[in-house]
Motif scaffolding. Sequence first.
Motif, PDB file in Angstrom:
ATOM      1  N   ILE A  31       0.825  -1.207   0.000  1.00  0.00           N
ATOM      2  CA  ILE A  31       0.000   0.000   0.000  1.00  0.00           C
ATOM      3  C   ILE A  31       0.864   1.264   0.000  1.00  0.00           C
ATOM      4  O   ILE A  31       0.438   2.319  -0.450  1.00  0.00           O
ATOM      5  CB  ILE A  31      -0.996  -0.013   1.178  1.00  0.00           C
ATOM      6  N   THR A  32       2.116   1.147   0.461  1.00  0.00           N
ATOM      7  CA  THR A  32       3.006   2.314   0.478  1.00  0.00           C
ATOM      8  C   THR A  32       3.576   2.630  -0.902  1.00  0.00           C
ATOM      9  O   THR A  32       4.236   3.651  -1.071  1.00  0.00           O
ATOM     10  CB  THR A  32       4.174   2.116   1.468  1.00  0.00           C
ATOM     11  N   VAL A  33       3.332   1.762  -1.873  1.00  0.00           N
ATOM     12  CA  VAL A  33       3.773   2.023  -3.245  1.00  0.00           C
ATOM     13  C   VAL A  33       2.715   2.820  -3.986  1.00  0.00           C
ATOM     14  O   VAL A  33       3.018   3.700  -4.770  1.00  0.00           O
ATOM     15  CB  VAL A  33       4.089   0.698  -3.980  1.00  0.00           C
ATOM     16  N   GLY A  34       1.454   2.487  -3.743  1.00  0.00           N
ATOM     17  CA  GLY A  34       0.353   3.213  -4.377  1.00  0.00           C
ATOM     18  C   GLY A  34      -0.769   2.282  -4.774  1.00  0.00           C
ATOM     19  O   GLY A  34      -0.553   1.093  -5.017  1.00  0.00           O
ATOM     20  N   LYS A 102       3.887  16.854  -0.410  1.00  0.00           N
ATOM     21  CA  LYS A 102       2.531  16.319  -0.204  1.00  0.00           C
ATOM     22  C   LYS A 102       2.198  16.269   1.281  1.00  0.00           C
ATOM     23  O   LYS A 102       1.077  16.613   1.674  1.00  0.00           O
ATOM     24  CB  LYS A 102       2.412  14.920  -0.799  1.00  0.00           C
ATOM     25  N   LEU A 103       3.159  15.847   2.099  1.00  0.00           N
ATOM     26  CA  LEU A 103       2.907  15.793   3.546  1.00  0.00           C
ATOM     27  C   LEU A 103       2.627  17.165   4.131  1.00  0.00           C
ATOM     28  O   LEU A 103       1.822  17.310   5.051  1.00  0.00           O
ATOM     29  CB  LEU A 103       4.090  15.153   4.269  1.00  0.00           C
ATOM     30  N   PHE A 104       3.307  18.194   3.618  1.00  0.00           N
ATOM     31  CA  PHE A 104       3.099  19.554   4.088  1.00  0.00           C
ATOM     32  C   PHE A 104       1.928  20.241   3.373  1.00  0.00           C
ATOM     33  O   PHE A 104       1.726  21.442   3.532  1.00  0.00           O
ATOM     34  CB  PHE A 104       4.377  20.391   3.931  1.00  0.00           C
ATOM     35  N   LYS A 105       1.205  19.469   2.550  1.00  0.00           N
ATOM     36  CA  LYS A 105       0.006  19.931   1.843  1.00  0.00           C
ATOM     37  C   LYS A 105       0.291  21.084   0.878  1.00  0.00           C
ATOM     38  O   LYS A 105      -0.583  21.905   0.601  1.00  0.00           O
ATOM     39  CB  LYS A 105      -1.099  20.285   2.832  1.00  0.00           C
ATOM     40  N   ILE A 106       1.515  21.117   0.374  1.00  0.00           N
ATOM     41  CA  ILE A 106       1.862  22.100  -0.656  1.00  0.00           C
ATOM     42  C   ILE A 106       1.433  21.556  -2.015  1.00  0.00           C
ATOM     43  O   ILE A 106       1.030  22.308  -2.897  1.00  0.00           O
ATOM     44  CB  ILE A 106       3.375  22.407  -0.610  1.00  0.00           C
ATOM     45  N   ILE A 107       1.500  20.231  -2.154  1.00  0.00           N
ATOM     46  CA  ILE A 107       1.014  19.529  -3.341  1.00  0.00           C
ATOM     47  C   ILE A 107      -0.136  18.640  -2.885  1.00  0.00           C
ATOM     48  O   ILE A 107      -0.094  18.077  -1.793  1.00  0.00           O
ATOM     49  CB  ILE A 107       2.130  18.658  -3.976  1.00  0.00           C
ATOM     50  N   GLU A 108      -1.140  18.514  -3.734  1.00  0.00           N
ATOM     51  CA  GLU A 108      -2.289  17.685  -3.379  1.00  0.00           C
ATOM     52  C   GLU A 108      -1.881  16.235  -3.153  1.00  0.00           C
ATOM     53  O   GLU A 108      -1.118  15.662  -3.923  1.00  0.00           O
ATOM     54  CB  GLU A 108      -3.340  17.757  -4.487  1.00  0.00           C
ATOM     55  N   ASN A 109      -2.403  15.674  -2.087  1.00  0.00           N
ATOM     56  CA  ASN A 109      -2.085  14.302  -1.695  1.00  0.00           C
ATOM     57  C   ASN A 109      -3.308  13.431  -1.952  1.00  0.00           C
ATOM     58  O   ASN A 109      -4.359  13.635  -1.352  1.00  0.00           O
ATOM     59  CB  ASN A 109      -1.695  14.279  -0.214  1.00  0.00           C
ATOM     60  N   ASN A 111      -3.161   9.896  -1.808  1.00  0.00           N
ATOM     61  CA  ASN A 111      -3.094   8.635  -1.073  1.00  0.00           C
ATOM     62  C   ASN A 111      -2.067   8.787   0.054  1.00  0.00           C
ATOM     63  O   ASN A 111      -0.861   8.824  -0.198  1.00  0.00           O
ATOM     64  CB  ASN A 111      -2.702   7.494  -2.019  1.00  0.00           C
ATOM     65  N   TYR A 112      -2.563   8.828   1.273  1.00  0.00           N
ATOM     66  CA  TYR A 112      -1.698   9.048   2.425  1.00  0.00           C
ATOM     67  C   TYR A 112      -0.616   7.973   2.545  1.00  0.00           C
ATOM     68  O   TYR A 112       0.547   8.281   2.775  1.00  0.00           O
ATOM     69  CB  TYR A 112      -2.547   9.091   3.702  1.00  0.00           C
ATOM     70  N   PHE A 113      -0.988   6.709   2.388  1.00  0.00           N
ATOM     71  CA  PHE A 113      -0.024   5.617   2.586  1.00  0.00           C
ATOM     72  C   PHE A 113       1.081   5.621   1.522  1.00  0.00           C
ATOM     73  O   PHE A 113       2.246   5.396   1.836  1.00  0.00           O
ATOM     74  CB  PHE A 113      -0.735   4.263   2.611  1.00  0.00           C
ATOM     75  N   SER A 114       0.725   5.898   0.274  1.00  0.00           N
ATOM     76  CA  SER A 114       1.777   5.951  -0.751  1.00  0.00           C
ATOM     77  C   SER A 114       2.664   7.177  -0.544  1.00  0.00           C
ATOM     78  O   SER A 114       3.855   7.143  -0.862  1.00  0.00           O
ATOM     79  CB  SER A 114       1.182   5.934  -2.161  1.00  0.00           C
ATOM     80  N   THR A 115       2.112   8.248   0.005  1.00  0.00           N
ATOM     81  CA  THR A 115       2.918   9.422   0.309  1.00  0.00           C
ATOM     82  C   THR A 115       3.930   9.111   1.407  1.00  0.00           C
ATOM     83  O   THR A 115       5.087   9.546   1.340  1.00  0.00           O
ATOM     84  CB  THR A 115       2.024  10.614   0.721  1.00  0.00           C
TER      85      THR A 115
END
Length: 147
Positions: A31-34, A102-109, A111-115
Amino acid sequence: MKKYISLFVIAGIVHTLFSLYWGLGGNAGLITVGSWVFTLSARFGIWMNMALIVVALIKFGATVIPLTLTNHFDKRIYYISLAGSVFLILYGGINTIVGWLKLFKIIENHNYFSTIGQAFVWDPLFLLWGIGLLGYVLSLHKFMSKA
């Protein structure tokens, strides 16, 4: 030179073993791959598993073949390893930065787990693999030019 060998071999083998594990049907950490992996797996089944096994073999080769330079200097392997290290650094570095953005919400996220995988696991491992391989190849070149 040994610290570089350890760095790129460990990073490359971790990548290799997970690709092999997933290719053999395991799904822990996948799931961490996407989510795209699950879509492709559902669509292509065994072909996706075979592709992951091929990816694992390529990663294994990219990890161990440069080690042959220690015993026998081959310009082709040297330059392919050099180019590969630059690719791994750029790919891993850019994607790690994107993961953090993505974590800092500068880019749209999406999928949390793949991020999490992108920011903390897979892409940083690509980056470390590239840094280790580059350090190894450059230190080897200096060693070989003195001989």
